[in-house]
Structures are given as C-alpha cells and as structure tokens.
Design an enzyme around this catalytic site. Structure first.
Site, short mmCIF file in Angstrom:
data_model
loop_
_atom_site.label_atom_id
_atom_site.label_comp_id
_atom_site.label_asym_id
_atom_site.label_seq_id
_atom_site.Cartn_x
_atom_site.Cartn_y
_atom_site.Cartn_z
CE1 TYR A 209 83.24 74.68 -38.01
CE2 TYR A 209 84.73 72.84 -38.38
CZ TYR A 209 83.46 73.36 -38.38
OH TYR A 209 82.40 72.57 -38.75
CE LYS B 50 71.48 86.14 -37.57
NZ LYS B 50 70.10 85.96 -38.08
CG ASP C 298 68.24 84.11 -40.59
OD1 ASP C 298 68.91 84.71 -41.45
OD2 ASP C 298 67.53 84.72 -39.75
CG ASP D 153 80.00 71.86 -40.82
OD1 ASP D 153 80.33 70.90 -41.54
OD2 ASP D 153 79.52 71.73 -39.68
CG ASP E 220 76.16 68.22 -43.92
OD1 ASP E 220 77.22 68.15 -44.57
OD2 ASP E 220 75.95 67.51 -42.91
C1 IPM Z 1 82.90 68.45 -42.76
C2 IPM Z 1 82.79 67.76 -41.43
C3 IPM Z 1 83.94 68.25 -40.55
C4 IPM Z 1 83.74 69.72 -40.33
C5 IPM Z 1 84.10 67.51 -39.22
C6 IPM Z 1 84.19 66.02 -39.43
C7 IPM Z 1 85.28 68.02 -38.46
O1 IPM Z 1 81.55 67.97 -40.87
O2 IPM Z 1 83.94 68.29 -43.43
O3 IPM Z 1 81.96 69.14 -43.13
O4 IPM Z 1 82.99 70.14 -39.45
O5 IPM Z 1 84.35 70.51 -41.07
MG MG Z 2 80.20 68.98 -42.15
#
Ligand code: IPM
Ligand code: MG
Length: 361
Positions: free
Chosen positions: A143, A194, A226, A250, A254
C-alpha cells in the site's frame, strides 16, 4: 470527578452520519452510566471533505484527530467521487489518516453471533463458534512501498508499479502486537505470507518466527496466503489469531468477516504505539441505502465498544455495549441486512432506540 475524553467523530459519507448518530447516543447513555464524560468534535473526511475543502483529509481534520483521545470513524466513499484522480479520492483520505496517526496495527475480529448463524453462506456446523482476530499490518507493505505509480517506458508503453516492502522493525512491531493479542485469546497465532515466492514474505516469516521465542506460551504456525484463504472457508474454527501484511490482511479480513454472514456487524480498531487509535466498522458507506434510515448501526456501535476497550481502557463500559447488542438481537430486532423470518424489522434509528432502552434497563 468523571473521566473526561476528547473524541473526534468522522462521520464521512453515505450511511456514515446515520450510524454515527446512533453510536453517539449509545456513548452518551454509557457515559452517564459509567461516569465517563465525552467531548465530541466532528470533522469532515472522505467525499464530504472533498466537497467542502477539495481534499479527502483536510489538515484541520488530521490535527483535531491528533489532539484527541480517540477517533470514531464511520465510513467513506461513494460513486460520486470514484472518477477523481487518486490523490483526491476518499480512500486516499483514509490511507493518509492511517499514515498520519501511524496506525500500524489493524484489529479485525470476525465473531459469529449465535443469533445470526443462519445468515452465513457456510453451513452452521462449520461456522458455529468461530471467533477469529485478524491482525493486519496497516501502514506498510504494497500500500505504501516505493516506487509506485504509472510510468511511461522507452517504447511509450505504460507500466504500473507498486512495491511490497517491509523493514524488520515494521514486521517486529506488528508481530509483537499480534503475539500479545494471541496471548490474551486462545494462545494460537497463525502468520500468513507468501514466503514460497516473495522475498518480502521470507523476511516476514523469519522475523515472526524470531519473535516467537519471547512467547513460549503462544503456539505459532505459518500458512501461505492461498492456503489460508482456502482454510478459512474449509475449517475456520482452526484459527484464533491471524497476523499478516497489509494487502493479504485486506483480503483475508473481508473473507473472515463474511464467514459471520453479516459484515454489518463487525467493528475494527487501528492502533499505533502511542496516540489516539481509530475505531471504525469493517463495512463501507453503502451509498445505495444512504439517507433511508435502513442501515445497520451495530458495527458502528461495536466500534465504539472497541474504542472504549482498546483506546480508553474502559473495559466495563465496553462490555456493557457488547452485551446490549446481544440483547437487542435476542429481542429479535433486525435491520434489513440481517433480517430473517419471524424477526422484527427495524431501521437504523429504531435499532438505536432499542439499544438505548436495553442500556437504560
Ligand atoms: C479496508 C478498505 C480500505 C483498504 C480501502 C477503502 C482503502 O478496503 O479498510 O479494508 O484497502 O484498506
Ligand atoms: Mg478492505
């Protein structure tokens, strides 16, 4: 004398202001109950800040955050700002806030609420009892690594570049946070990388393994990313605490969130080594339902609980909020995103009122 806290509120975009209003009400009730006094200051971030000032993180906003005890953030972004150049995008405001406050440790719990087990896309027996803490490195890796950008090559062809890089010190400090958390939880830490392909991951693995010597009571394992993605849906209960870099974190956070079936329920905390932390829901700004009083405020409310726990060290107050969330679910209140047959469908404000009622009873 009651304990006094300066809290910066960053409502942001979309459903942000609605869910923030609920969290503030809950904090006010909690404050009265636990003799805590909150001074709230609101500041713009994301699209709201772009519209007001032309930039997604005005200096003034960062300044207010830096001078507070904790920052409660709702959500940023929306279709309206998607086409802007990267420097002026809402997401850039969020990344600058993380960098500006040096919030290198992102804690994302994925906890199954027994009342909502049927909302998961996985079988109940696979997800029942899941309780995972993803510790994501937040201010390094791909990032932020240099060089980055879209460059023109000699032939005139464009080449996009990002760099995944970690220093030893960056790995050590996130590993330490993760081991400390694992120690207070199930004493199992899984580091995800990885290392079979990436040099940066090999260094990650070496440093995390080294740190393990200081935590003989915590069982450390390593997985390639993975495989980790697969194991999370195959047998999520094998995980207790996961530590990983910015990009993998990230993605995996999710995935872990969705195991619970309800991303609208999950809070997060972003912490530095000192100074205020930022506490925010994992979900986004949901522009499609903004302004309709339909949003689920519970992740925002649970983020306020994380703020009390990790930011202000007010454990009892945090637990009272967590308990009230379980109680409104037990009483059958559901916003649209977690609705199931036989339950009582409520809007954002009504959910807030239900929480306040429980907290006052
Ligand atoms: C998160 C989001 C952010 C990230 C975006 C909105 C920049 O996806 O907080 O997970 O990628 O960190
Ligand atoms: Mg995210």
């Amino acid at each position: 004398m009651s304990e006094q806290y300066k809290i910066t509120l960053l409502p942001g975009d979309g459903i942000g202001p609605e869910i923030m209003a609920v969290a503030v009400k809950v904090l006010e009730v909690i404050g009265a109950k636990f003799d805590l006094s909150f001074g709230f200051t609101s500041a713009p971030i994301g699209g709201a800040a772009i519209d007001a000032t032309g930039t997604p993180l005005p200096e003034e906003t960062l300044n207010i955050c830096q001078h507070s005890d904790a920052v409660l953030l709702a959500a940023i972004g929306g279709y309206k700002w998607d086409g802007l150049p990267r420097a002026q995008r809402p997401e850039t405001g969020l990344l600058s806030l993380r960098a500006g406050l040096d919030l290198f440790a992102n804690l994302r719990p994925a906890t199954i609420f027994p009342q909502l087990i049927d909302s998961s896309s996985l079988k109940p027996e696979v997800v029942r009892g899941v309780d995972i803490m993803v510790v994501r490195e937040l201010t390094g890796g791909i990032y932020f690594g240099q060089p980055k950008g879209i460059f023109e090559t000699e032939t005139g062809e464009k080449r996009g570049v990002n760099t995944m890089a970690y220093r030893e010190s960056e790995i050590d400090r996130i590993a330490q946070v993760a081991f400390d958390i694992a120690r207070k939880r199930g004493k199992k830490l899984c580091s995800v990388d990885k290392a079979n392909v990436l040099d940066v991951s090999q260094l990650w693995r070496d440093r995390v393994s080294r740190m393990a010597a200081h935590y003989p009571d915590v069982e450390l394992s390593h997985l390639y990313v993975d495989n980790a993605a697969m194991q999370l849906v195959r047998a999520p209960k094998q995980f207790d605490t996961i530590v990983t870099g910015n990009l993998f974190g990230d993605i995996l956070s999710d995935e872990a969130a969705m195991l619970t079936g309800s991303i609208g329920m999950l809070p997060s905390a972003s912490l530095g080594s000192h100074g205020p932390g930022v506490f925010e829901p994992v979900h986004g700004s949901a522009p499609d339902i903004a302004g309709q009083d339909q949003a689920n405020p519970l992740a925002q409310v649970l983020s306020a609980a994380m703020m009390l726990k990790y930011g202000l060290n007010q454990m009892a107050a945090a637990q009272a909020i967590e308990k009230s969330v379980l109680e409104v679910l037990d009483r059958g209140y559901r916003t649209g995103d977690i609705m199931s047959p036989g339950m009582t469908r409520v809007g954002c404000t009504e959910m807030g009122e239900a929480l306040v009622k429980v907290l006052k009873s």
